[in-house]
Design a protein around this motif. Sequence first.
Motif, PDB file in Angstrom:
ATOM      1  N   LEU A 155       2.006 -19.747  -7.930  1.00  0.00           N
ATOM      2  CA  LEU A 155       0.892 -18.637  -8.061  1.00  0.00           C
ATOM      3  C   LEU A 155      -0.380 -19.403  -8.994  1.00  0.00           C
ATOM      4  N   THR A 156       0.107 -19.893 -10.103  1.00  0.00           N
ATOM      5  CA  THR A 156      -0.472 -20.284 -11.144  1.00  0.00           C
ATOM      6  C   THR A 156      -1.525 -21.426 -10.547  1.00  0.00           C
ATOM      7  N   GLY A 157      -0.796 -22.558 -10.028  1.00  0.00           N
ATOM      8  CA  GLY A 157      -1.655 -23.689  -9.202  1.00  0.00           C
ATOM      9  C   GLY A 157      -2.338 -23.127  -8.194  1.00  0.00           C
ATOM     10  N   LEU A 158      -2.206 -22.268  -7.427  1.00  0.00           N
ATOM     11  CA  LEU A 158      -3.084 -21.666  -6.315  1.00  0.00           C
ATOM     12  C   LEU A 158      -4.275 -20.756  -6.958  1.00  0.00           C
ATOM     13  N   GLY A 159      -4.153 -20.321  -8.276  1.00  0.00           N
ATOM     14  CA  GLY A 159      -5.504 -19.838  -8.936  1.00  0.00           C
ATOM     15  C   GLY A 159      -5.338 -18.223  -8.652  1.00  0.00           C
ATOM     16  N   THR A 160      -4.311 -17.747  -8.208  1.00  0.00           N
ATOM     17  CA  THR A 160      -4.408 -16.298  -7.500  1.00  0.00           C
ATOM     18  C   THR A 160      -4.395 -15.201  -8.805  1.00  0.00           C
ATOM     19  N   PRO A 161      -4.838 -14.230  -8.957  1.00  0.00           N
ATOM     20  CA  PRO A 161      -4.763 -13.286 -10.108  1.00  0.00           C
ATOM     21  C   PRO A 161      -3.232 -12.720  -9.881  1.00  0.00           C
ATOM     22  N   TYR A 162      -2.452 -12.846  -8.831  1.00  0.00           N
ATOM     23  CA  TYR A 162      -1.034 -12.575  -8.897  1.00  0.00           C
ATOM     24  C   TYR A 162      -0.219 -13.381  -9.842  1.00  0.00           C
ATOM     25  N   ALA A 163      -0.767 -14.488 -10.270  1.00  0.00           N
ATOM     26  CA  ALA A 163      -0.081 -15.442 -11.343  1.00  0.00           C
ATOM     27  C   ALA A 163       0.226 -14.751 -12.489  1.00  0.00           C
ATOM     28  N   SER A 164      -0.808 -13.846 -12.733  1.00  0.00           N
ATOM     29  CA  SER A 164      -0.738 -13.093 -14.035  1.00  0.00           C
ATOM     30  C   SER A 164       0.309 -11.838 -14.097  1.00  0.00           C
ATOM     31  N   VAL A 165       0.531 -11.467 -12.728  1.00  0.00           N
ATOM     32  CA  VAL A 165       1.626 -10.532 -12.926  1.00  0.00           C
ATOM     33  C   VAL A 165       3.056 -11.117 -13.022  1.00  0.00           C
ATOM     34  N   LEU A 166       3.122 -12.244 -12.377  1.00  0.00           N
ATOM     35  CA  LEU A 166       4.491 -13.270 -12.709  1.00  0.00           C
ATOM     36  C   LEU A 166       4.383 -13.770 -14.090  1.00  0.00           C
ATOM     37  N   ASP A 167       3.454 -14.049 -14.717  1.00  0.00           N
ATOM     38  CA  ASP A 167       3.558 -14.208 -16.113  1.00  0.00           C
ATOM     39  C   ASP A 167       4.211 -13.140 -16.909  1.00  0.00           C
ATOM     40  N   ALA A 168       3.629 -11.925 -16.778  1.00  0.00           N
ATOM     41  CA  ALA A 168       4.098 -10.835 -17.511  1.00  0.00           C
ATOM     42  C   ALA A 168       5.578 -10.509 -17.145  1.00  0.00           C
ATOM     43  N   VAL A 169       6.011 -10.475 -15.995  1.00  0.00           N
ATOM     44  CA  VAL A 169       7.377 -10.366 -15.615  1.00  0.00           C
ATOM     45  C   VAL A 169       8.182 -11.634 -16.060  1.00  0.00           C
ATOM     46  N   CYS A 170       7.866 -12.669 -16.113  1.00  0.00           N
ATOM     47  CA  CYS A 170       8.612 -13.822 -16.753  1.00  0.00           C
ATOM     48  C   CYS A 170       8.709 -13.626 -18.225  1.00  0.00           C
ATOM     49  N   ALA A 171       7.651 -13.157 -18.839  1.00  0.00           N
ATOM     50  CA  ALA A 171       7.807 -12.925 -20.236  1.00  0.00           C
ATOM     51  C   ALA A 171       8.903 -11.885 -20.534  1.00  0.00           C
ATOM     52  N   ALA A 172       8.859 -10.992 -19.871  1.00  0.00           N
ATOM     53  CA  ALA A 172       9.734  -9.655 -20.161  1.00  0.00           C
ATOM     54  C   ALA A 172      11.065  -9.901 -19.629  1.00  0.00           C
ATOM     55  N   VAL A 173      11.430 -10.789 -18.657  1.00  0.00           N
ATOM     56  CA  VAL A 173      12.849 -10.892 -18.461  1.00  0.00           C
ATOM     57  C   VAL A 173      13.712 -11.666 -19.381  1.00  0.00           C
ATOM     58  N   PRO A 174      14.763 -10.915 -19.905  1.00  0.00           N
ATOM     59  CA  PRO A 174      15.687 -11.635 -20.889  1.00  0.00           C
ATOM     60  C   PRO A 174      16.026 -12.859 -20.451  1.00  0.00           C
TER      61      PRO A 174
END
Length: 168
Positions: free
Chosen positions: A140-159
Amino acid sequence: MPSDAVLYQAAALCLTYPDQALCARLPLLREAAPQLRTFADHAAVTPLAELAAHYVAVFASEDVGDRYGLYLSRWDEEGARPDGTAAARFEEPYRVHGLELAGQEPPDFLPAVLEFTARTGDTDLLVCHRPGLERLRSRLTGLGTPYASVLDAVCAAVPAAGASGTGP
Protein backbone atom coordinates in the motif's frame (compact mmCIF):
# COMPACT_ATOMS: atom_id res chain seq x y z
CA MET A 1 -2.46 8.47 23.86
CA PRO A 2 -5.48 6.36 22.93
CA SER A 3 -5.68 2.73 23.86
CA ASP A 4 -4.90 0.17 21.20
CA ALA A 5 -8.53 -0.95 21.34
CA VAL A 6 -9.65 2.47 20.14
CA LEU A 7 -7.02 2.42 17.41
CA TYR A 8 -8.04 -1.06 16.24
CA GLN A 9 -11.73 -0.10 16.15
CA ALA A 10 -10.99 3.14 14.30
CA ALA A 11 -8.72 1.34 11.82
CA ALA A 12 -11.51 -1.17 11.17
CA LEU A 13 -13.78 1.73 10.22
CA CYS A 14 -11.13 3.20 7.93
CA LEU A 15 -10.63 -0.11 6.12
CA THR A 16 -14.29 -0.77 5.33
CA TYR A 17 -16.05 0.53 2.25
CA PRO A 18 -16.50 4.27 2.83
CA ASP A 19 -20.02 5.54 3.41
CA GLN A 20 -21.85 8.44 5.06
CA ALA A 21 -21.39 6.84 8.49
CA LEU A 22 -17.60 6.94 8.08
CA CYS A 23 -17.76 10.57 6.94
CA ALA A 24 -19.88 11.49 9.96
CA ARG A 25 -17.39 9.79 12.31
CA LEU A 26 -14.23 11.38 10.86
CA PRO A 27 -13.97 14.21 13.45
CA LEU A 28 -14.30 11.71 16.32
CA LEU A 29 -11.99 9.23 14.63
CA ARG A 30 -9.38 11.96 14.11
CA GLU A 31 -9.42 12.89 17.80
CA ALA A 32 -9.74 9.39 19.25
CA ALA A 33 -6.98 7.87 17.13
CA PRO A 34 -4.38 10.51 16.25
CA GLN A 35 -2.31 7.82 14.50
CA LEU A 36 -5.01 7.81 11.81
CA ARG A 37 -5.11 11.57 11.21
CA THR A 38 -3.41 11.31 7.81
CA PHE A 39 -6.19 9.07 6.55
CA ALA A 40 -8.94 10.99 8.38
CA ASP A 41 -7.72 14.31 7.00
CA HIS A 42 -7.62 12.88 3.48
CA ALA A 43 -11.09 11.36 3.82
CA ALA A 44 -12.51 14.61 5.21
CA VAL A 45 -11.58 16.62 2.10
CA THR A 46 -12.29 13.92 -0.49
CA PRO A 47 -15.79 13.56 -1.92
CA LEU A 48 -17.47 10.32 -0.84
CA ALA A 49 -17.84 9.07 -4.41
CA GLU A 50 -14.10 9.53 -4.95
CA LEU A 51 -13.30 7.76 -1.66
CA ALA A 52 -15.51 4.85 -2.66
CA ALA A 53 -13.98 4.63 -6.13
CA HIS A 54 -10.48 4.65 -4.64
CA TYR A 55 -11.41 1.92 -2.14
CA VAL A 56 -12.69 -0.27 -4.95
CA ALA A 57 -9.62 0.47 -7.08
CA VAL A 58 -7.28 -0.49 -4.24
CA PHE A 59 -9.07 -3.41 -2.58
CA ALA A 60 -11.75 -4.78 -4.88
CA SER A 61 -10.83 -4.14 -8.48
CA GLU A 62 -10.21 -7.05 -10.82
CA ASP A 63 -7.17 -5.12 -12.04
CA VAL A 64 -5.40 -5.47 -8.68
CA GLY A 65 -6.65 -8.95 -7.87
CA ASP A 66 -5.24 -10.15 -4.56
CA ARG A 67 -2.24 -7.81 -4.50
CA TYR A 68 -3.84 -5.54 -1.89
CA GLY A 69 -6.49 -7.82 -0.44
CA LEU A 70 -7.86 -7.32 3.06
CA TYR A 71 -8.28 -11.06 3.70
CA LEU A 72 -5.52 -12.14 6.08
CA SER A 73 -5.53 -15.79 5.02
CA ARG A 74 -4.47 -14.57 1.57
CA TRP A 75 -1.27 -13.33 3.17
CA ASP A 76 -0.40 -16.60 4.96
CA GLU A 77 2.07 -17.41 2.20
CA GLU A 78 3.12 -14.83 -0.33
CA GLY A 79 1.42 -15.55 -3.61
CA ALA A 80 -0.59 -18.52 -2.32
CA ARG A 81 -4.32 -18.57 -2.87
CA PRO A 82 -6.38 -19.53 0.17
CA ASP A 83 -7.83 -23.02 -0.12
CA GLY A 84 -11.09 -22.25 1.65
CA THR A 85 -10.07 -23.78 4.97
CA ALA A 86 -7.70 -20.94 5.83
CA ALA A 87 -10.50 -18.55 6.79
CA ALA A 88 -12.09 -21.29 8.91
CA ARG A 89 -9.09 -21.10 11.26
CA PHE A 90 -10.24 -17.60 12.19
CA GLU A 91 -13.64 -18.78 13.38
CA GLU A 92 -12.43 -20.54 16.55
CA PRO A 93 -11.15 -17.39 18.33
CA TYR A 94 -14.47 -15.68 17.58
CA ARG A 95 -16.35 -18.63 19.09
CA VAL A 96 -14.07 -18.75 22.15
CA HIS A 97 -15.00 -15.14 22.88
CA GLY A 98 -18.69 -15.72 22.21
CA LEU A 99 -18.70 -13.67 19.05
CA GLU A 100 -20.19 -14.40 15.69
CA LEU A 101 -19.65 -12.57 12.44
CA ALA A 102 -22.72 -10.87 11.10
CA GLY A 103 -22.66 -9.87 7.48
CA GLN A 104 -21.14 -11.13 4.30
CA GLU A 105 -17.42 -10.94 4.99
CA PRO A 106 -15.44 -14.00 6.08
CA PRO A 107 -13.75 -14.02 9.50
CA ASP A 108 -10.31 -13.27 8.04
CA PHE A 109 -11.43 -9.86 6.68
CA LEU A 110 -8.97 -7.42 8.28
CA PRO A 111 -11.61 -4.93 9.50
CA ALA A 112 -13.45 -7.82 11.20
CA VAL A 113 -10.23 -9.02 12.84
CA LEU A 114 -9.46 -5.47 14.00
CA GLU A 115 -12.93 -5.10 15.49
CA PHE A 116 -12.60 -8.52 17.15
CA THR A 117 -9.27 -7.42 18.65
CA ALA A 118 -10.74 -4.12 19.84
CA ARG A 119 -13.65 -5.86 21.55
CA THR A 120 -11.72 -8.73 23.14
CA GLY A 121 -8.18 -7.45 23.65
CA ASP A 122 -7.00 -10.70 22.03
CA THR A 123 -4.21 -9.73 19.64
CA ASP A 124 -3.24 -13.28 18.68
CA LEU A 125 -4.80 -13.17 15.19
CA LEU A 126 -2.98 -9.95 14.38
CA VAL A 127 0.31 -11.18 15.82
CA CYS A 128 0.10 -14.46 13.90
CA HIS A 129 -0.53 -12.57 10.68
CA ARG A 130 1.92 -9.75 11.27
CA PRO A 131 4.19 -10.77 8.35
CA GLY A 132 1.20 -10.53 6.01
CA LEU A 133 0.14 -7.21 7.53
CA GLU A 134 3.66 -5.91 6.92
CA ARG A 135 3.57 -7.11 3.29
CA LEU A 136 0.20 -5.45 2.76
CA ARG A 137 1.48 -2.25 4.43
CA SER A 138 4.52 -2.25 2.16
CA ARG A 139 2.44 -2.74 -0.98
CA LEU A 140 0.00 0.00 0.00
CA THR A 141 2.92 2.33 0.71
CA GLY A 142 4.35 1.56 -2.71
CA LEU A 143 0.96 2.30 -4.26
CA GLY A 144 0.90 5.70 -2.54
CA THR A 145 -2.58 5.28 -1.12
CA PRO A 146 -3.75 6.95 2.11
CA TYR A 147 -4.72 3.44 3.29
CA ALA A 148 -1.00 2.84 3.85
CA SER A 149 -1.11 5.20 6.85
CA VAL A 150 -3.85 3.05 8.40
CA LEU A 151 -1.69 -0.07 8.04
CA ASP A 152 1.30 1.88 9.41
CA ALA A 153 -0.68 2.61 12.58
CA VAL A 154 -1.98 -0.96 12.90
CA CYS A 155 1.46 -2.51 12.40
CA ALA A 156 2.95 -0.12 14.95
CA ALA A 157 0.37 -1.21 17.53
CA VAL A 158 0.48 -4.98 16.99
CA PRO A 159 2.62 -6.53 19.74
CA ALA A 160 5.72 -8.50 18.88
CA ALA A 161 5.38 -12.27 18.72
CA GLY A 162 5.32 -13.69 22.23
CA ALA A 163 3.80 -10.50 23.67
CA SER A 164 0.26 -11.16 22.43
CA GLY A 165 -2.59 -12.42 24.49
CA THR A 166 -6.10 -11.92 25.62
CA GLY A 167 -5.48 -9.34 28.30
CA PRO A 168 -6.79 -5.79 28.07
